[in-house]
Design a protein around this motif. Sequence first.
Motif, PDB file in Angstrom:
ATOM      1  N   TYR A  62       0.831  -1.207   0.000  1.00 36.75           N
ATOM      2  CA  TYR A  62       0.000   0.000   0.000  1.00 36.75           C
ATOM      3  C   TYR A  62       0.868   1.260   0.000  1.00 36.75           C
ATOM      4  N   GLU A  63       1.879   1.285   0.858  1.00 35.98           N
ATOM      5  CA  GLU A  63       2.676   2.496   1.049  1.00 35.98           C
ATOM      6  C   GLU A  63       3.794   2.695   0.026  1.00 35.98           C
ATOM      7  N   SER A  64       4.387   1.588  -0.475  1.00 34.94           N
ATOM      8  CA  SER A  64       5.554   1.813  -1.325  1.00 34.94           C
ATOM      9  C   SER A  64       5.813   0.779  -2.413  1.00 34.94           C
ATOM     10  N   ASP A  65       5.472  -0.482  -2.201  1.00 34.48           N
ATOM     11  CA  ASP A  65       5.952  -1.524  -3.104  1.00 34.48           C
ATOM     12  C   ASP A  65       5.033  -1.882  -4.264  1.00 34.48           C
ATOM     13  N   ALA A  66       3.753  -1.537  -4.208  1.00 33.71           N
ATOM     14  CA  ALA A  66       2.846  -1.881  -5.312  1.00 33.71           C
ATOM     15  C   ALA A  66       3.291  -1.153  -6.571  1.00 33.71           C
ATOM     16  N   ARG A  67       3.266  -1.856  -7.665  1.00 31.63           N
ATOM     17  CA  ARG A  67       3.602  -1.278  -8.951  1.00 31.63           C
ATOM     18  C   ARG A  67       2.415  -1.443  -9.883  1.00 31.63           C
ATOM     19  N   PRO A  68       2.166  -0.478 -10.736  1.00 32.28           N
ATOM     20  CA  PRO A  68       3.032   0.608 -11.166  1.00 32.28           C
ATOM     21  C   PRO A  68       3.103   1.787 -10.200  1.00 32.28           C
ATOM     22  N   ALA A  69       2.184   1.893  -9.262  1.00 32.95           N
ATOM     23  CA  ALA A  69       2.222   2.974  -8.273  1.00 32.95           C
ATOM     24  C   ALA A  69       1.599   2.468  -6.978  1.00 32.95           C
ATOM     25  N   GLY A 108     -14.139 -10.328  -2.146  1.00 29.62           N
ATOM     26  CA  GLY A 108     -14.032 -10.612  -3.571  1.00 29.62           C
ATOM     27  C   GLY A 108     -14.167  -9.364  -4.433  1.00 29.62           C
ATOM     28  N   GLN A 109     -15.047  -8.442  -4.030  1.00 28.17           N
ATOM     29  CA  GLN A 109     -15.194  -7.175  -4.765  1.00 28.17           C
ATOM     30  C   GLN A 109     -13.902  -6.371  -4.686  1.00 28.17           C
ATOM     31  N   LEU A 110     -13.323  -6.258  -3.485  1.00 31.57           N
ATOM     32  CA  LEU A 110     -12.062  -5.534  -3.335  1.00 31.57           C
ATOM     33  C   LEU A 110     -10.964  -6.162  -4.181  1.00 31.57           C
ATOM     34  N   TYR A 111     -10.862  -7.475  -4.119  1.00 31.16           N
ATOM     35  CA  TYR A 111      -9.856  -8.204  -4.885  1.00 31.16           C
ATOM     36  C   TYR A 111     -10.027  -7.927  -6.377  1.00 31.16           C
ATOM     37  N   TRP A 112     -11.270  -7.990  -6.854  1.00 30.97           N
ATOM     38  CA  TRP A 112     -11.574  -7.786  -8.270  1.00 30.97           C
ATOM     39  C   TRP A 112     -11.173  -6.387  -8.729  1.00 30.97           C
ATOM     40  N   VAL A 113     -11.475  -5.376  -7.919  1.00 25.46           N
ATOM     41  CA  VAL A 113     -11.120  -4.007  -8.291  1.00 25.46           C
ATOM     42  C   VAL A 113      -9.593  -3.850  -8.320  1.00 25.46           C
ATOM     43  N   ILE A 114      -8.893  -4.452  -7.371  1.00 26.07           N
ATOM     44  CA  ILE A 114      -7.426  -4.391  -7.388  1.00 26.07           C
ATOM     45  C   ILE A 114      -6.900  -5.090  -8.639  1.00 26.07           C
ATOM     46  N   GLU A 115      -7.450  -6.239  -8.948  1.00 26.90           N
ATOM     47  CA  GLU A 115      -6.983  -7.013 -10.099  1.00 26.90           C
ATOM     48  C   GLU A 115      -7.340  -6.359 -11.432  1.00 26.90           C
ATOM     49  N   GLY A 148      -3.637  -6.231 -11.886  1.00 25.24           N
ATOM     50  CA  GLY A 148      -3.603  -7.657 -12.143  1.00 25.24           C
ATOM     51  C   GLY A 148      -2.315  -8.160 -12.745  1.00 25.24           C
ATOM     52  N   GLU A 149      -1.709  -7.376 -13.608  1.00 27.31           N
ATOM     53  CA  GLU A 149      -0.472  -7.852 -14.231  1.00 27.31           C
ATOM     54  C   GLU A 149       0.771  -7.451 -13.437  1.00 27.31           C
ATOM     55  N   TYR A 150       0.598  -6.743 -12.335  1.00 25.10           N
ATOM     56  CA  TYR A 150       1.734  -6.279 -11.537  1.00 25.10           C
ATOM     57  C   TYR A 150       1.851  -6.997 -10.190  1.00 25.10           C
ATOM     58  N   LEU A 151       0.715  -7.357  -9.605  1.00 21.13           N
ATOM     59  CA  LEU A 151       0.718  -7.980  -8.287  1.00 21.13           C
ATOM     60  C   LEU A 151       0.295  -9.441  -8.393  1.00 21.13           C
ATOM     61  N   THR A 152       0.915 -10.278  -7.567  1.00 25.82           N
ATOM     62  CA  THR A 152       0.527 -11.683  -7.536  1.00 25.82           C
ATOM     63  C   THR A 152      -0.823 -11.816  -6.828  1.00 25.82           C
ATOM     64  N   GLU A 153      -1.419 -12.984  -6.923  1.00 25.27           N
ATOM     65  CA  GLU A 153      -2.679 -13.238  -6.239  1.00 25.27           C
ATOM     66  C   GLU A 153      -2.507 -13.055  -4.728  1.00 25.27           C
ATOM     67  N   VAL A 154      -1.412 -13.565  -4.174  1.00 24.03           N
ATOM     68  CA  VAL A 154      -1.153 -13.425  -2.740  1.00 24.03           C
ATOM     69  C   VAL A 154      -1.014 -11.947  -2.362  1.00 24.03           C
ATOM     70  N   GLU A 155      -0.305 -11.176  -3.163  1.00 25.97           N
ATOM     71  CA  GLU A 155      -0.144  -9.746  -2.867  1.00 25.97           C
ATOM     72  C   GLU A 155      -1.484  -9.018  -2.898  1.00 25.97           C
ATOM     73  N   ARG A 156      -2.350  -9.378  -3.837  1.00 27.98           N
ATOM     74  CA  ARG A 156      -3.675  -8.744  -3.895  1.00 27.98           C
ATOM     75  C   ARG A 156      -4.464  -9.057  -2.633  1.00 27.98           C
ATOM     76  N   TRP A 157      -4.413 -10.301  -2.170  1.00 23.76           N
ATOM     77  CA  TRP A 157      -5.120 -10.659  -0.940  1.00 23.76           C
ATOM     78  C   TRP A 157      -4.492  -9.982   0.277  1.00 23.76           C
ATOM     79  N   GLN A 158      -3.180  -9.792   0.285  1.00 29.48           N
ATOM     80  CA  GLN A 158      -2.528  -9.065   1.385  1.00 29.48           C
ATOM     81  C   GLN A 158      -3.015  -7.619   1.415  1.00 29.48           C
TER      82      GLN A 158
END
Length: 172
Positions: A62-69, A108-115, A148-158
């Motif tokens: 959330y604070e720094s590592d998610a890419r692209p931003a 699931g809604q949150l996950y979907w929007v992130i993905e 979706g193409e930047y974060l793994t499934e585990v990272e999205r759930w985190q």
Amino acid sequence: MSTGLHVVGLAMVLGIASAQAASSAGQCPEPRETQDAPPSYLTRVNPLPKTAENLAMGRRLYESDARPAPCIICHGAHGDGRSPAAEHLVPPPRNFRCAQTMDAISDGQLYWVIEKGAGDLHYPARQGAQHLGRPGRSMRITAMRSYGEYLTEVERWQLVLYIRALAQEDQP
């Protein structure tokens, strides 16, 4: 109408959109029109345990590592949807601190929007009514991009775990 009057009129409209975005940033409860995820996503429950390690990783994303931003750029340091970027987004980013709003949103809604992202990109205040559509989305509702193409499934759930934790904190 002269070109000068068109420019003044457009500036007034864009200024109003920016003021509306700024005035509704951080609102709780937060009215939104985000498109629902498909049923196969809506029923998903976060499979990760709420451990200190998963929450720390979600926070770091959330604070720094998610890419692209990182999420903090739009959703703010406190997760309340108030950031310098929020002033230019119509509507402003979601206020994760509002438990009343967040309790109504499934994992699931949150996950979907992130993905997948949600809605269209629209920066009227800064870039002159630029409208960038998203395939498969019919509403112009938010500037949330797809991760979706930047974060793994585990990272999205985190991230979902961390976002849920923000709603449980006392309001700043």
